[in-house]
Structures are given as structure tokens and as C-alpha cells.
Scaffold this motif. Structure first.
Motif, PDB file in Angstrom:
ATOM      1  N   ILE A 100      -2.428  -3.990  -2.165  1.00 51.25           N
ATOM      2  CA  ILE A 100      -3.188  -2.891  -1.583  1.00 51.25           C
ATOM      3  C   ILE A 100      -4.638  -3.310  -1.413  1.00 51.25           C
ATOM      4  N   GLY A 101      -5.329  -2.722  -0.449  1.00 53.31           N
ATOM      5  CA  GLY A 101      -6.742  -2.992  -0.237  1.00 53.31           C
ATOM      6  C   GLY A 101      -7.623  -2.062  -1.059  1.00 53.31           C
ATOM      7  N   ALA A 102      -8.748  -2.574  -1.530  1.00 58.60           N
ATOM      8  CA  ALA A 102      -9.654  -1.766  -2.344  1.00 58.60           C
ATOM      9  C   ALA A 102     -10.251  -0.611  -1.556  1.00 58.60           C
ATOM     10  N   LYS A 103     -10.353  -0.750  -0.225  1.00 56.13           N
ATOM     11  CA  LYS A 103     -10.913   0.305   0.621  1.00 56.13           C
ATOM     12  C   LYS A 103      -9.845   1.175   1.271  1.00 56.13           C
ATOM     13  N   ASP A 104      -8.620   1.080   0.776  1.00 53.29           N
ATOM     14  CA  ASP A 104      -7.533   1.873   1.351  1.00 53.29           C
ATOM     15  C   ASP A 104      -7.776   3.346   1.041  1.00 53.29           C
ATOM     16  N   ASP A 105      -8.124   4.114   2.073  1.00 54.16           N
ATOM     17  CA  ASP A 105      -8.353   5.547   1.899  1.00 54.16           C
ATOM     18  C   ASP A 105      -7.232   6.374   2.522  1.00 54.16           C
ATOM     19  N   VAL A 106      -6.100   5.722   2.794  1.00 58.84           N
ATOM     20  CA  VAL A 106      -4.873   6.419   3.166  1.00 58.84           C
ATOM     21  C   VAL A 106      -4.000   6.554   1.921  1.00 58.84           C
ATOM     22  N   SER A 107      -3.795   5.447   1.244  1.00 57.69           N
ATOM     23  CA  SER A 107      -3.160   5.461  -0.070  1.00 57.69           C
ATOM     24  C   SER A 107      -4.267   5.526  -1.129  1.00 57.69           C
ATOM     25  N   SER A 108      -3.921   5.288  -2.393  1.00 62.59           N
ATOM     26  CA  SER A 108      -4.906   5.404  -3.463  1.00 62.59           C
ATOM     27  C   SER A 108      -4.852   4.206  -4.391  1.00 62.59           C
ATOM     28  N   TYR A 151       0.795  -1.236   0.000  1.00 57.54           N
ATOM     29  CA  TYR A 151       0.000   0.000   0.000  1.00 57.54           C
ATOM     30  C   TYR A 151       0.833   1.295   0.000  1.00 57.54           C
ATOM     31  N   PRO A 152       1.636   1.502  -1.061  1.00 57.89           N
ATOM     32  CA  PRO A 152       2.365   2.772  -1.189  1.00 57.89           C
ATOM     33  C   PRO A 152       1.430   3.885  -1.642  1.00 57.89           C
ATOM     34  N   ASP A 153       1.902   5.117  -1.550  1.00 51.46           N
ATOM     35  CA  ASP A 153       1.200   6.243  -2.158  1.00 51.46           C
ATOM     36  C   ASP A 153       1.709   6.355  -3.591  1.00 51.46           C
ATOM     37  N   CYS A 154       0.864   6.001  -4.549  1.00 54.45           N
ATOM     38  CA  CYS A 154       1.276   5.931  -5.957  1.00 54.45           C
ATOM     39  C   CYS A 154       0.943   7.192  -6.738  1.00 54.45           C
ATOM     40  N   ARG A 155       0.376   8.202  -6.083  1.00 55.52           N
ATOM     41  CA  ARG A 155      -0.174   9.319  -6.838  1.00 55.52           C
ATOM     42  C   ARG A 155       0.879  10.101  -7.618  1.00 55.52           C
ATOM     43  N   GLY A 179     -12.489  -5.101  -0.014  1.00 49.25           N
ATOM     44  CA  GLY A 179     -12.881  -4.952   1.384  1.00 49.25           C
ATOM     45  C   GLY A 179     -11.759  -4.666   2.352  1.00 49.25           C
ATOM     46  N   ALA A 180     -10.503  -4.665   1.898  1.00 51.21           N
ATOM     47  CA  ALA A 180      -9.373  -4.487   2.804  1.00 51.21           C
ATOM     48  C   ALA A 180      -8.986  -3.011   2.907  1.00 51.21           C
TER      49      ALA A 180
END
Length: 298
Positions: A216-224, A195-199, A249-250
Motif C-alpha cells: 500500500i502507498g503511504a498517501k493512499d487516501d482511498v484505502s487506509s 491496497y485493500p480497505d483494512c478498516r 509518497g505512493a
């Protein structure tokens, strides 16, 4: 567990592929044994000091008994840092390090923040002292590799990268073709980014010079997750092997043990991001353990 794959890796019929598949299967069997109940606790890591331009990089090392040479994983902590109040390695990283050690890997965990007398970087403001993933943390990665290739116990052709969050973002910078350091050979074997920040990377035409797996999780709202998918999809045809797995869901930190899903908002903990959600996803955690084992055994 259903997962969304991009640029999937599939063993072919070539004998070399078959040998790699057998190696991965053997590694997985050993890895599963290491997760079994009743395993004896492993000794604490010991600190090593790595020369760094302008200072010293402190790192914690887990190494199997014996002379080696051992495959090595350079493990890169997230924005909360490597150490706790009374422990040199937080349990979330120690968990992974000990599991990898049990199946024959040495694990080196550079302390990018403590080495610079800094605490967590999750909520550091623009005008405060910061350790940048694309600069200082990449320097730490390269210094760690330089140190490892000088160690007789390290298998110099089997040094891989494993990173979480901010450490995974640094990993993405380090594996770009532009970051290659010809003064240290051979190159890294492979890389795994949680779950890196890929932006930023997604907008720069990112590609990798070594096989790179992104989880990465589909619900990751820290990363994208959408930015990570865009980044991986954009690398097709001009990159080393890349693969992304998105777990439905992760949330962020899905591979961390015993962390009930929770919102971050309002928590004063400087070792946590300012917003979003965190939490263990047991199925995604178990699947990621298998995928990491496969990837490192390639």
C-alpha cells in the motif's frame, strides 16, 4: 526506494530456506526477462465458466502452452470491474497477468460483477444491488479454487491469490482461518493484497492461515494505510506469516502503468472511487513487481 516493513520475511540458514531462496532468485531472473523490451505480445485469454451456487462465474484464463502442471494465480479485480468496453480484461490486470504467464504461471481472473450482470461497484449505494467482498467475492474465490483442483494442468498445491482494492479486501476475508474450506485441499499457497480497505478487518482481530503480503502507498487516501498496519501488527504471534510494505509518497493504484497522479473528486467515472487520489509511482511499481515475484516463488 525506502519502504516500511512489518513482520519481515528473511531466509534462514536451514537447507529448505536456502532452496526456497534459490527458487525465488531463479523466478526473479525469469521475471526480469519477461519485462524486457521487445517481448512478443501474448495471445488473448479465453473465457471459462465456473459452477457457482445459484449461477455461473465467468472468468478469463491465461494458461501456458503444454500439459503442466502449472502454478496458478487467482487474480481479483478492483471495484471498477474486470472488463472494459471492448476488452475482456482491462489493461491494468492484463499487464500483470501476461507478466505472470511469461514466467510459467497460469492466471485465472474471475469476473465477479459481469457474471452477475452488474457494472462497476465503486459508487454503488446501500439500497442498490451490491457484490460484497466478504460474501459473494469470497464465494467466487472458493469456487475458483474448487474448479482449479479439478483441472489436470493446475498444480493443486501452488494456487495463490492476488488482489487489488476491493478484490484485495475479498482476499483478506478469504485467507482468515474462519474461511477455510476443508472440502477442497490443499489450501492456497500464498496471497498478495494491493491496497485493500483494512478498516473492518483491523477491528475484528484479523489473522491469516496462509502467508499474506500487503502492499500500500503511504498517501493512499482511498484505502487506509494506518488501518492496514494496525491489522498486520495485530496478527503477530497468532497468524501465518504476514508482511506489510508501505511505500512513501505512493497513492492508490501505484502499480498501474502510465497513470499520472490525479485527484478523483468531481470525475463522473463510475469505475472510480468517489474521492481520493490515484496514480502511478514508478519506484513503488517496480519494487512491488519484485516483491510479488519473490512471494509467489516461496
Amino acid at each position: 526506494m525506502d519502504a516500511v516493513f512489518s513482520a519481515p520475511w528473511r531466509p534462514g540458514k536451514h537447507p529448505a530456506n536456502t532452496m526456497r531462496l534459490l527458487s525465488a532468485i531463479t523466478f526473479l531472473m525469469l521475471f526480469s526477462t519477461a519485462f524486457g523490451a521487445g517481448a512478443a505480445p501474448l495471445p488473448a485469454p479465453h473465457q471459462v465458466d465456473i459452477p457457482l451456487s445459484g449461477g455461473t462465474l465467468h472468468a478469463q484464463l491465461y494458461k501456458p502452452d503444454g500439459n503442466g502442471p502449472f502454478p496458478v494465480v487467482i487474480a481479483l479485480h478492483g471495484c471498477g470491474g474486470l472488463a472494459g468496453h471492448s476488452e475482456p480484461v482491462l489493461s491494468r490486470y492484463r499487464d500483470w497477468a501476461e507478466q505472470l504467464l511469461k514466467v510459467g504461471n497460469a492466471v485465472l481472473l474471475p469476473d465477479s460483477y459481469g457474471s452477475r450482470d452488474l457494472g462497476p461497484q465503486c459508487r454503488v449505494k446501500e439500497r442498490e444491488r451490491r457484490v460484497l467482498a466478504r460474501r459473494q467475492r469470497v464465494d467466487d474465490i472458493m469456487a475458483s479454487r474448487q474448479w482449479l483442483v479439478q483441472q489436470p494442468w493446475a498444480a493443486h498445491d501452488r494456487i495463490s491469490l492476488l488482489g487489488w482494492s476491493n478484490g484485495a479486501s475479498a482476499l483478506l476475508w478469504a485467507v482468515r482461518p474462519q474461511s477455510s474450506s476443508r472440502s477442497v485441499e490443499p489450501d492456497f499457497r500464498s496471497a498478495v493484497a494491493f491496497y485493500p480497505d483494512c478498516r473492518v478487518s483491523a477491528g475484528l482481530g484479523w489473522s491469516a492461515r496462509i502467508p499474506t503480503l500487503l502492499l500500500i502507498g503511504a498517501k493512499d487516501d482511498v484505502s487506509s494505510p494506518p488501518a492496514c498496519r494496525q491489522m498486520i501488527d495485530g496478527a503477530r504471534g497468532r497468524s501465518a506469516l504476514t508482511r506489510i510494505v508501505v511505500y512513501p509518497g505512493a497513492y492508490h493504484d501505484f502499480d498501474r502503468a502510465n497513470l499520472p497522479p490525479q485527484a478523483i473528486a468531481g470525475t463522473p467515472d463510475a469505475a472510480l472511487p468517489e474521492g481520493g487520489h490515484l496514480g502511478t509511482d514508478p519506484e513503488a511499481r517496480a519494487d512491488s513487481q519484485k516483491l510479488v515475484a519473490e512471494w509467489l516463488a516461496r
